[in-house]
Scaffold this motif. Structure first.
Motif, mmCIF file in Angstrom:
data_model
loop_
_atom_site.group_PDB
_atom_site.id
_atom_site.type_symbol
_atom_site.label_atom_id
_atom_site.label_comp_id
_atom_site.label_asym_id
_atom_site.label_seq_id
_atom_site.Cartn_x
_atom_site.Cartn_y
_atom_site.Cartn_z
ATOM 1 N N TYR A 239 0.861 -1.181 0.000
ATOM 2 C CA TYR A 239 0.000 0.000 0.000
ATOM 3 C C TYR A 239 0.900 1.233 0.000
ATOM 4 O O TYR A 239 1.760 1.385 0.875
ATOM 5 N N SER A 240 0.677 2.107 -0.964
ATOM 6 C CA SER A 240 1.603 3.201 -1.208
ATOM 7 C C SER A 240 0.852 4.490 -1.492
ATOM 8 O O SER A 240 -0.366 4.491 -1.703
ATOM 9 N N ALA A 241 1.592 5.600 -1.464
ATOM 10 C CA ALA A 241 1.068 6.900 -1.887
ATOM 11 C C ALA A 241 2.112 7.536 -2.795
ATOM 12 O O ALA A 241 3.310 7.499 -2.491
ATOM 13 N N TYR A 242 1.681 8.109 -3.884
ATOM 14 C CA TYR A 242 2.628 8.600 -4.895
ATOM 15 C C TYR A 242 3.572 9.658 -4.352
ATOM 16 O O TYR A 242 4.692 9.814 -4.820
ATOM 17 N N TRP A 243 3.126 10.404 -3.317
ATOM 18 C CA TRP A 243 3.950 11.483 -2.775
ATOM 19 C C TRP A 243 4.873 11.020 -1.645
ATOM 20 O O TRP A 243 5.653 11.800 -1.098
ATOM 21 N N CYS A 244 4.817 9.748 -1.286
ATOM 22 C CA CYS A 244 5.544 9.229 -0.114
ATOM 23 C C CYS A 244 6.996 8.891 -0.464
ATOM 24 O O CYS A 244 7.248 7.990 -1.273
ATOM 25 N N PRO A 245 7.984 9.586 0.130
ATOM 26 C CA PRO A 245 9.397 9.291 -0.182
ATOM 27 C C PRO A 245 9.818 7.903 0.268
ATOM 28 O O PRO A 245 10.668 7.271 -0.368
ATOM 29 N N HIS A 246 9.235 7.405 1.370
ATOM 30 C CA HIS A 246 9.610 6.074 1.849
ATOM 31 C C HIS A 246 9.076 4.983 0.921
ATOM 32 O O HIS A 246 9.694 3.927 0.778
ATOM 33 N N CYS A 247 7.952 5.244 0.297
ATOM 34 C CA CYS A 247 7.425 4.293 -0.688
ATOM 35 C C CYS A 247 8.368 4.209 -1.881
ATOM 36 O O CYS A 247 8.647 3.123 -2.401
ATOM 37 N N GLU A 249 11.531 4.864 -1.768
ATOM 38 C CA GLU A 249 12.726 4.175 -1.278
ATOM 39 C C GLU A 249 12.541 2.661 -1.318
ATOM 40 O O GLU A 249 13.457 1.916 -1.703
ATOM 41 N N GLN A 250 11.342 2.191 -0.938
ATOM 42 C CA GLN A 250 11.064 0.755 -0.965
ATOM 43 C C GLN A 250 11.157 0.210 -2.390
ATOM 44 O O GLN A 250 11.733 -0.858 -2.632
ATOM 45 N N LYS A 251 10.610 0.946 -3.339
ATOM 46 C CA LYS A 251 10.654 0.511 -4.733
ATOM 47 C C LYS A 251 12.092 0.506 -5.262
ATOM 48 O O LYS A 251 12.482 -0.375 -6.035
ATOM 49 N N GLU A 252 12.883 1.491 -4.844
ATOM 50 C CA GLU A 252 14.274 1.558 -5.298
ATOM 51 C C GLU A 252 15.061 0.351 -4.801
ATOM 52 O O GLU A 252 16.018 -0.086 -5.456
ATOM 53 N N LEU A 253 14.698 -0.192 -3.639
ATOM 54 C CA LEU A 253 15.378 -1.389 -3.145
ATOM 55 C C LEU A 253 15.157 -2.564 -4.100
ATOM 56 O O LEU A 253 16.044 -3.406 -4.270
ATOM 57 N N PHE A 254 13.979 -2.614 -4.717
ATOM 58 C CA PHE A 254 13.703 -3.671 -5.685
ATOM 59 C C PHE A 254 14.368 -3.383 -7.035
ATOM 60 O O PHE A 254 14.819 -4.301 -7.715
ATOM 61 N N GLY A 255 14.408 -2.124 -7.421
ATOM 62 C CA GLY A 255 14.886 -1.786 -8.748
ATOM 63 C C GLY A 255 13.740 -1.664 -9.726
ATOM 64 O O GLY A 255 12.613 -2.120 -9.482
#
Length: 318
Positions: A239-247, A249-255
């Motif tokens: 569950y995410s929000a487009y404006w959320c920096p931590h979200c 960051e989580q996606k960047e961990l996956f690539g």
């Protein structure tokens, strides 16, 4: 008849090329290892000091350029320095350099060849100067923006700065004023370029369309993609929000490629493809939140944590 005794060549001058070649080789191995690990070719590197700092730094938005690991460009730079340092040790190349030096000592040759005939040294100097300046910018990003410690990155920075120092001290420069001038120009050009790049990457929220999340730029590897596919198939939801920096960051961990395989629910009311009602029914109060095996858990999760929570049995060279 008086004879003048030639001043003996300093020890550093005699051994500086092999020494720099060795340092550049270490740098090439360091950056090649990081690149291969990012691509999943070799197993996950153990970061000295632990704490996941290396993974956080290398998978950050600044860890890639044009979809390729930043370390790959470092490998090319170190590889060029290896050649520039070691090729002049070959007798045929030494003879060519001696001929250039002889030509430079004549009036016509000096006008054509310049006052510094050793092209290998000049090119090596400019490459090491650019690498040292860029490394300092990366260290600043690591400490103050990413806020993590990567021993491999410190090693690379130390090597590039050492190579620059040896280029300064390893020969007698005929015109120190010109050397300082070139160094200042290089500092300004590379420094401004590096800071501009860092600032551009630091604004991932430049949206292609209103309500769309920032673009993921880090590189995936087969293990990350396998985990993302398993999470999707097992019914896990982020569950995410487009404006959320931590979200982000989580996606960047996956690539980029792996993140595209995740089941991501947009919770922001004004977000693209919003499912705000579903998020409200689930009582989502923090982003990102993961729903795995019917249980909700909020916060950014390391990929090993997600693998443990979901029961993933595949490769873990994330």
């Amino acid at each position: 008849m008086t004879t003048t005794r030639q001043r003996p060549e300093p020890v550093l001058h005699r051994w500086v090329r092999p020494l720099m070649g060795a340092l550049a080789t270490v740098g090439a191995i360091d950056t090649a290892s990081i690149s291969l690990e990012r691509w999943g070719v070799i197993s996950k590197l153990s970061c000295p000091g632990g704490g996941g700092g290396c993974d956080k730094v290398l998978t950050s938005p600044w860890g890639t350029v044009a979809g390729l690991p930043l370390s790959l460009f470092g490998f090319f730079a170190y590889g060029a320095l290896v050649l520039l340092c070691l090729l002049p040790l070959i007798p045929a190349v030494q003879q060519w350099l001696a001929n250039r030096a002889a030509a430079a000592s004549s009036g016509l040759g000096a006008r054509r060849s310049g006052r510094n005939p050793d092209l290998f040294w000049q090119l090596g100097f400019f490459i090491s100067l650019a690498m040292a300046i860029f490394s300092l910018v990366l260290i600043w990003l690591m400490l103050f923006k990413i806020q993590a410690i990567c021993a491999f990155c410190f090693l690379s920075a130390g090597l590039s700065i050492s190579l620059l120092i040896f280029h300064y001290l390893g020969r007698d420069w005929p015109d120190l004023g010109q050397l300082i001038f070139r160094s200042v120009i290089g500092l300004l050009l590379v420094g401004l370029g590096s800071l501009s790049w860092a600032a551009a990457v630091d604004k991932p929220a430049i949206l292609l369309e209103k309500g769309a999340p920032p673009v993921v730029v880090s590189v995936s590897n087969p293990a990350k993609e396998a985990l993302a596919e398993f999470l999707n198939q097992s019914g896990a939801v982020m569950y995410s929000a487009y404006w959320c920096p931590h979200c982000h960051e989580q996606k960047e961990l996956f690539g980029k490629d792996a993140a595209a395989k995740l089941n991501i629910v947009e919770c922001a009311v004004d977000g693209k493809n919003s499912q705000a009602a579903l998020c409200e029914s689930k009582k989502i109060d923090g982003f990102p939140s993961w729903e795995i095996n019917g249980k909700l858990d909020s916060g950014v999760k390391r990929l090993n944590q997600l693998a443990d929570l979901s029961g993933f049995q595949g490769p873990r060279s994330f």
